[in-house]
Design a protein around this motif. Structure first.
Motif, short mmCIF file in Angstrom:
data_model
loop_
_atom_site.label_atom_id
_atom_site.label_comp_id
_atom_site.label_asym_id
_atom_site.label_seq_id
_atom_site.Cartn_x
_atom_site.Cartn_y
_atom_site.Cartn_z
N LEU A 6 -28.47 -80.30 10.30
CA LEU A 6 -29.16 -79.19 9.60
C LEU A 6 -30.52 -79.21 10.04
O LEU A 6 -31.09 -78.08 10.53
CB LEU A 6 -28.83 -79.04 8.26
N ASP A 7 -31.25 -80.41 9.73
CA ASP A 7 -32.87 -80.38 9.91
C ASP A 7 -33.19 -80.02 11.52
O ASP A 7 -33.86 -79.33 11.88
CB ASP A 7 -33.34 -81.85 9.83
N ALA A 8 -32.20 -80.62 12.36
CA ALA A 8 -32.37 -80.49 13.99
C ALA A 8 -32.35 -79.15 14.39
O ALA A 8 -33.07 -78.17 15.09
CB ALA A 8 -31.59 -81.24 14.71
N ILE A 9 -31.23 -78.21 13.76
CA ILE A 9 -30.82 -77.00 14.03
C ILE A 9 -31.89 -75.57 13.61
O ILE A 9 -31.91 -74.57 13.76
CB ILE A 9 -29.67 -76.50 14.19
N THR A 10 -32.62 -76.30 12.47
CA THR A 10 -33.51 -75.55 11.72
C THR A 10 -34.93 -75.60 11.95
O THR A 10 -35.83 -75.04 11.21
CB THR A 10 -33.13 -75.55 10.05
N ARG A 11 -35.34 -76.57 12.86
CA ARG A 11 -36.65 -76.93 12.83
C ARG A 11 -37.35 -75.64 13.41
O ARG A 11 -36.68 -74.82 14.28
CB ARG A 11 -36.74 -78.02 13.73
N PRO A 12 -38.62 -75.60 13.49
CA PRO A 12 -39.36 -74.68 14.36
C PRO A 12 -39.16 -74.64 15.69
O PRO A 12 -39.04 -75.64 16.22
CB PRO A 12 -40.77 -74.81 14.05
N GLY A 13 -38.93 -73.52 16.15
CA GLY A 13 -38.64 -73.25 17.78
C GLY A 13 -36.98 -73.45 18.10
O GLY A 13 -36.72 -73.45 19.32
N ALA A 14 -36.38 -73.96 17.13
CA ALA A 14 -34.62 -73.99 17.61
C ALA A 14 -34.21 -72.73 17.72
O ALA A 14 -34.71 -71.72 17.21
CB ALA A 14 -34.03 -74.49 16.36
N PRO A 15 -33.00 -72.81 18.66
CA PRO A 15 -32.48 -71.50 19.07
C PRO A 15 -31.68 -70.90 17.70
O PRO A 15 -31.47 -71.48 16.69
CB PRO A 15 -31.27 -71.86 19.82
N THR A 16 -31.72 -69.36 17.80
CA THR A 16 -31.35 -68.68 16.38
C THR A 16 -30.09 -67.89 16.84
O THR A 16 -29.93 -66.81 16.43
CB THR A 16 -32.34 -68.02 15.66
N MET A 17 -29.15 -68.51 17.46
CA MET A 17 -28.22 -67.60 18.10
C MET A 17 -27.11 -67.35 16.77
O MET A 17 -27.26 -68.35 16.23
CB MET A 17 -27.39 -68.28 19.41
N PRO A 18 -26.09 -66.47 16.95
CA PRO A 18 -25.14 -66.19 15.91
C PRO A 18 -24.19 -67.69 15.70
O PRO A 18 -24.19 -67.77 14.44
CB PRO A 18 -24.21 -65.16 16.33
N THR A 19 -23.96 -68.29 16.48
CA THR A 19 -23.23 -69.49 16.49
C THR A 19 -24.03 -70.46 15.65
O THR A 19 -23.41 -71.29 14.84
CB THR A 19 -22.66 -70.08 17.69
N VAL A 20 -25.29 -70.51 15.89
CA VAL A 20 -25.89 -71.50 15.36
C VAL A 20 -26.54 -71.09 14.10
O VAL A 20 -26.31 -71.96 13.04
CB VAL A 20 -27.59 -71.71 15.92
N GLU A 21 -26.48 -69.79 13.72
CA GLU A 21 -27.01 -69.42 12.40
C GLU A 21 -25.42 -69.47 11.32
O GLU A 21 -25.47 -70.10 10.21
CB GLU A 21 -27.03 -67.96 12.40
N ARG A 22 -24.23 -69.53 12.06
CA ARG A 22 -23.06 -69.77 11.31
C ARG A 22 -23.02 -71.30 11.00
O ARG A 22 -22.59 -71.82 9.87
CB ARG A 22 -21.83 -69.25 12.29
N ARG A 23 -23.38 -72.09 11.78
CA ARG A 23 -23.26 -73.55 11.53
C ARG A 23 -24.39 -74.02 10.59
O ARG A 23 -23.99 -74.82 9.80
CB ARG A 23 -23.68 -74.16 12.95
N VAL A 24 -25.38 -73.32 10.56
CA VAL A 24 -26.50 -73.44 9.49
C VAL A 24 -25.77 -73.30 8.06
O VAL A 24 -26.04 -74.00 7.06
CB VAL A 24 -27.88 -72.64 9.69
N HIS A 25 -25.30 -72.07 8.13
CA HIS A 25 -24.59 -71.56 6.97
C HIS A 25 -23.40 -72.55 6.24
O HIS A 25 -23.30 -72.90 5.31
CB HIS A 25 -24.00 -70.39 6.75
N GLU A 26 -22.60 -73.17 7.37
CA GLU A 26 -21.59 -74.04 7.04
C GLU A 26 -22.08 -75.50 6.51
O GLU A 26 -21.58 -76.04 5.59
CB GLU A 26 -20.88 -74.21 8.46
#
Length: 140
Positions: free
Chosen positions: A23-43
């Motif tokens: 979670l920390d890796a995919i929400t760090r500043p500059g991380a991609p914000t594609m829909p699949t990444v956003e779904r994984r963040v919520h999961e």
């Protein structure tokens, strides 16, 4: 917000740390914000919100976080596994992980050693067996 006990997700400390690191890796500043990444963040946030990292009492009750030994009818050997969410399987464990939401998992939760269980397998066969033991998982 309170979490119903049926929604609690038992995790090893290492599994919870791995999910938090992801979670920390995919929400760090500059991380991609594609829909699949956003779904994984919520999961991941949901998994972490529902997670419980604790030692279980050594009372023999089959519940997530216990190492369970069962014997299926007709088998001579016991099957031993950790009853926990599959998310922890990505962590290097020296034991098989079975989900509490699987047909077997739902059949044995709440049981004690000596109790019989049965469930219908995904192919439609009735599987019967008995619980031999349930002891708390202790990370090595």
């Amino acid at each position: 917000m309170t979490t119903a006990s049926s929604d609690i997700l038992w995790l090893t400390p290492a599994a919870r740390a791995r999910l938090q690191e992801e979670l920390d890796a995919i929400t760090r500043p500059g991380a991609p914000t594609m829909p699949t990444v956003e779904r994984r963040v919520h999961e991941l946030k949901d998994l972490l919100r529902r997670s419980e990292v604790s030692s279980k009492p050594d009372d023999g009750l089959v519940e997530p976080g216990m190492v369970v030994s069962i014997r299926l009818d007709g088998d001579e050997e016991e099957t031993v596994f950790l009853l926990a969410q599959r998310e922890i399987a990505a962590v290097d464990l020296d034991i098989e992980v079975y989900s509490p939401t699987s047909p077997l998992g739902t059949a044995i939760i709440g049981s004690y050693p000596g109790e019989a269980f049965s469930y219908v397998s995904p192919v439609g066969a009735t599987v019967r067996g008995s619980v031999i033991s349930a002891t708390p998982y202790i990370p090595s």
